[in-house]
Design an enzyme around this catalytic site. Structure first.
Site, PDB file in Angstrom:
ATOM      1  N   ARG A   1      27.622 147.251  31.350  1.00 60.73           N
ATOM      2  CA  ARG A   1      28.324 148.437  31.186  1.00 60.73           C
ATOM      3  C   ARG A   1      28.675 148.352  29.700  1.00 60.73           C
ATOM      4  NH1 ARG A   1      32.346 146.256  29.547  1.00 60.73           N
ATOM      5  NH2 ARG A   1      32.952 148.349  28.707  1.00 60.73           N
TER       6      ARG A   1
ATOM      7  N   ASP B   1      31.281 156.172  23.130  1.00 56.95           N
ATOM      8  CA  ASP B   1      30.061 156.415  23.755  1.00 56.95           C
ATOM      9  C   ASP B   1      29.209 157.515  23.338  1.00 56.95           C
ATOM     10  OD1 ASP B   1      32.067 155.003  25.728  1.00 56.95           O
ATOM     11  OD2 ASP B   1      30.019 154.821  26.765  1.00 56.95           O
TER      12      ASP B   1
ATOM     13  N   ASN C   1      34.933 158.779  24.586  1.00 55.01           N
ATOM     14  CA  ASN C   1      35.255 157.076  24.853  1.00 55.01           C
ATOM     15  C   ASN C   1      36.087 157.108  26.368  1.00 55.01           C
ATOM     16  OD1 ASN C   1      34.823 154.406  24.243  1.00 55.01           O
ATOM     17  ND2 ASN C   1      37.187 154.376  24.060  1.00 55.01           N
TER      18      ASN C   1
HETATM   19  O1  MRU Z   1      32.197 152.978  31.660  1.00 54.15           O
HETATM   20  P1  MRU Z   1      32.054 151.894  30.769  1.00 54.15           P
HETATM   21  O2  MRU Z   1      33.071 150.665  31.113  1.00 54.15           O
HETATM   22  O3  MRU Z   1      30.625 151.529  30.317  1.00 54.15           O
HETATM   23  O4  MRU Z   1      32.641 152.380  29.422  1.00 54.15           O
HETATM   24  C1  MRU Z   1      32.815 151.662  28.102  1.00 54.15           C
HETATM   25  C2  MRU Z   1      33.399 152.396  27.147  1.00 54.15           C
HETATM   26  O5  MRU Z   1      34.066 153.512  27.269  1.00 54.15           O
HETATM   27  C3  MRU Z   1      33.516 151.581  25.945  1.00 54.15           C
HETATM   28  O6  MRU Z   1      34.668 151.835  24.967  1.00 54.15           O
HETATM   29  C4  MRU Z   1      32.133 152.019  24.907  1.00 54.15           C
HETATM   30  O7  MRU Z   1      31.229 152.297  25.664  1.00 54.15           O
HETATM   31  C5  MRU Z   1      32.266 151.422  23.463  1.00 54.15           C
HETATM   32  S1  MRU Z   1      31.466 149.785  24.072  1.00 54.15           S
HETATM   33  C6  MRU Z   1      31.214 149.019  22.671  1.00 54.15           C
END
Ligand code: MRU
Length: 348
Positions: free
Chosen positions: A46, A238, A248
Site C-alpha cells: 500500500r 495520493d 490523501n
Molecule cells: O490506503 P493507503 O494506506 O494506501 O493510503 C496511503 C496514503 O494515503 C498515503 O498517505 C499516500 O499514499 C502517500 S504514501 C507516500
C-alpha cells in the site's frame, strides 16, 4: 533495521505483508497478476508510490509466460488487459495509473521488436522505476527536512515511510532525514482509522529509526494543537490536481482544517508522479470506497451492531487554500499552486 518493502528476485515480487504489521514481519511472494491484485486491494502492499512500482512489475508478470510465437497484436492485447486490470484495483492513487502508463508507453516504444525483447524492455523499465523511486524519495526528503526546525513538534497522518514507497518515504522520509541530520524531533502520530496505518505502520517505522513519537487517536489532533506548540503538519498524497487540491488518506482534510485554525503550517510531501494535471480541481478525483467491514470489525472485534450501515471513503480531498506548500523531488511548490505546479513541470 532496513525495511525492504518491495524487491524483485527470482521472477517474483517480494513484499512485506503490511496487514501483518506490527505483530509479524512476514514477506509475501507474488508470481502472478491475480495475486498482485489481491495484495493491492487488501493493502498487503500500500501507499501510492509502492503500489505504482508493484504494478509496474505486475505488467511483466502478466506477460512473461506468453509463448514466444504469440502474434504481436495478441501480446499487446494481453499487455492492455493486464494494465487495465491493475488500474482498477485502487482508483485514487494516480501513481498506480502513472506507473502503468509508463509501462504501456515502453511496450509501444518497443513495438517493432520481438516479443522476447518487449518483455525484457518491460522488466528493465520496472527495475528502473524501482531504482528511481528510491532516488526521488531521497531528493524529496532533502527538501522536506529543510522545513523541519530544531526541536520540532510534528503531526502526521497515515503511513508515508519506507513501507509506502520503495525506500525511505516522503513525509516520514523528511522526518527521518531531519532526525539523521541531528535535529531533535517529536512526532504526534494520528492512528489513522479505520485501518490504523499510523498506529501499526508509522509507530513501527519511527521506533525502528529511533525517532521520538507519540500515538494519538485521530480526534485528539485538535487538542494536541491547542495545548502544544506544534511546528508543522506533514502528510503524503495520493493524487494532486492541477490547482493543488490534494487527495490523501481519509482524515487529512480534518487535520488541515484544524491546522489552519491553529496557524500551523500544513505540508504535503509527494513525488511529481502524484500530480494529475488532467484534473482541474480535487472535485474530479475519484475516491475509493471501502467495505464497511473494515470499520465495524476491522481487526476481528465487532464494534457496531450487525447490519449497521457504514460509509467508508478511503481518502478525502484537502482544498489548496489549506496547504502551505507541496514538497516534491523537484523542490518546494508554494501558492499560487496553479501557476507554480505548471512551472515545476516545465522544468522536468
Ligand atoms: O490506503 P493507503 O494506506 O494506501 O493510503 C496511503 C496514503 O494515503 C498515503 O498517505 C499516500 O499514499 C502517500 S504514501 C507516500
Amino acid at each position: 533495521m532496513p525495511v525492504t518493502t518491495i524487491s524483485w528476485s527470482d521472477e517474483k515480487i517480494r513484499i512485506i505483508d503490511q496487514t501483518q504489521l506490527p505483530l509479524n514481519l512476514v514477506y509475501f511472494d507474488i508470481a502472478d497478476v491475480p495475486t498482485l491484485c489481491e495484495a493491492i486491494v487488501k493493502l498487503r502492499v500500500r501507499g501510492a508510490p509502492a503500489i505504482g512500482i508493484a504494478a509496474a512489475f505486475g505488467v511483466y508478470l502478466g506477460i512473461k509466460e506468453t509463448p514466444e510465437y504469440l502474434e504481436k497484436e495478441k501480446l499487446f492485447t494481453v499487455i492492455n488487459t493486464v494494465v487495465l486490470t491493475l488500474k482498477k484495483t485502487r482508483p485514487t492513487a494516480v501513481n498506480l495509473a502513472w506507473a502503468l502508463d509508463q509501462m504501456l508507453e515502453t511496450a509501444q516504444n518497443n513495438s517493432d521488436k520481438s516479443p522476447l525483447e518487449i518483455k525484457s524492455a518491460l522488466l528493465v523499465k520496472a527495475l528502473q522505476m524501482y531504482e528511481d523511486d528510491r532516488e526521488i524519495n531521497r531528493r524529496l526528503a532533502e527538501h522536506g527536512a529543510s522545513l523541519i526546525p530544531q526541536n520540532a513538534q510534528i503531526i502526521t497522518h497515515c503511513n508515508t515511510g519506507a513501507l509506502a514507497t520503495v525506500d525511505y518515504g516522503t513525509a516520514l522520509g523528511s522526518i527521518f532525514l531531519a532526525h539523521s541530520k541531528g535535529k531533535k524531533v517529536h512526532v504526534w502520530v494520528d492512528e489513522t482509522r479505520p485501518l490504523l496505518q499510523g498506529a501499526r505502520l508509522n509507530m513501527w517505522e519511527l521506533q525502528n529509526e529511533g525517532v521520538d513519537c507519540t500515538l494519538i487517536c485521530d480526534n485528539t489532533a485538535a487538542f494536541v494543537m491547542q495545548r502544544n506548540k506544534i511546528d508543522l503538519c506533514i502528510v503524503g498524497a495520493d493524487r494532486i490536481a492541477a490547482n493543488g487540491d490534494t487527495a490523501n488518506k481519509i482524515g487529512t482534510f480534518s487535520l488541515a482544517v484544524i491546522a489552519k485554525y491553529h496557524n500551523v503550517p500544513f505540508y504535503i510531501a509527494a513525488p511529481m508522479s502524484s500530480f494529475d494535471q488532467s484534473l482541474a480541481s480535487g472535485a474530479e478525483i475519484p475516491i475509493e470506497e471501502r467495505s464497511g467491514d473494515e470499520v465495524v470489525q476491522g481487526f476481528g472485534q465487532r464494534i457496531a451492531p450487525e447490519n449497521s450501515h457504514v460509509y467508508s471513503p478511503a481518502f478525502d480531498v484537502t482544498p489548496n487554500e489549506l496547504i502551505t506548500a507541496i514538497i516534491t523531488d523537484k523542490g518546494i511548490i508554494k501558492p499560487p499552486f496553479n501557476q507554480n505546479i505548471l512551472f515545476a513541470f516545465s522544468r522536468i
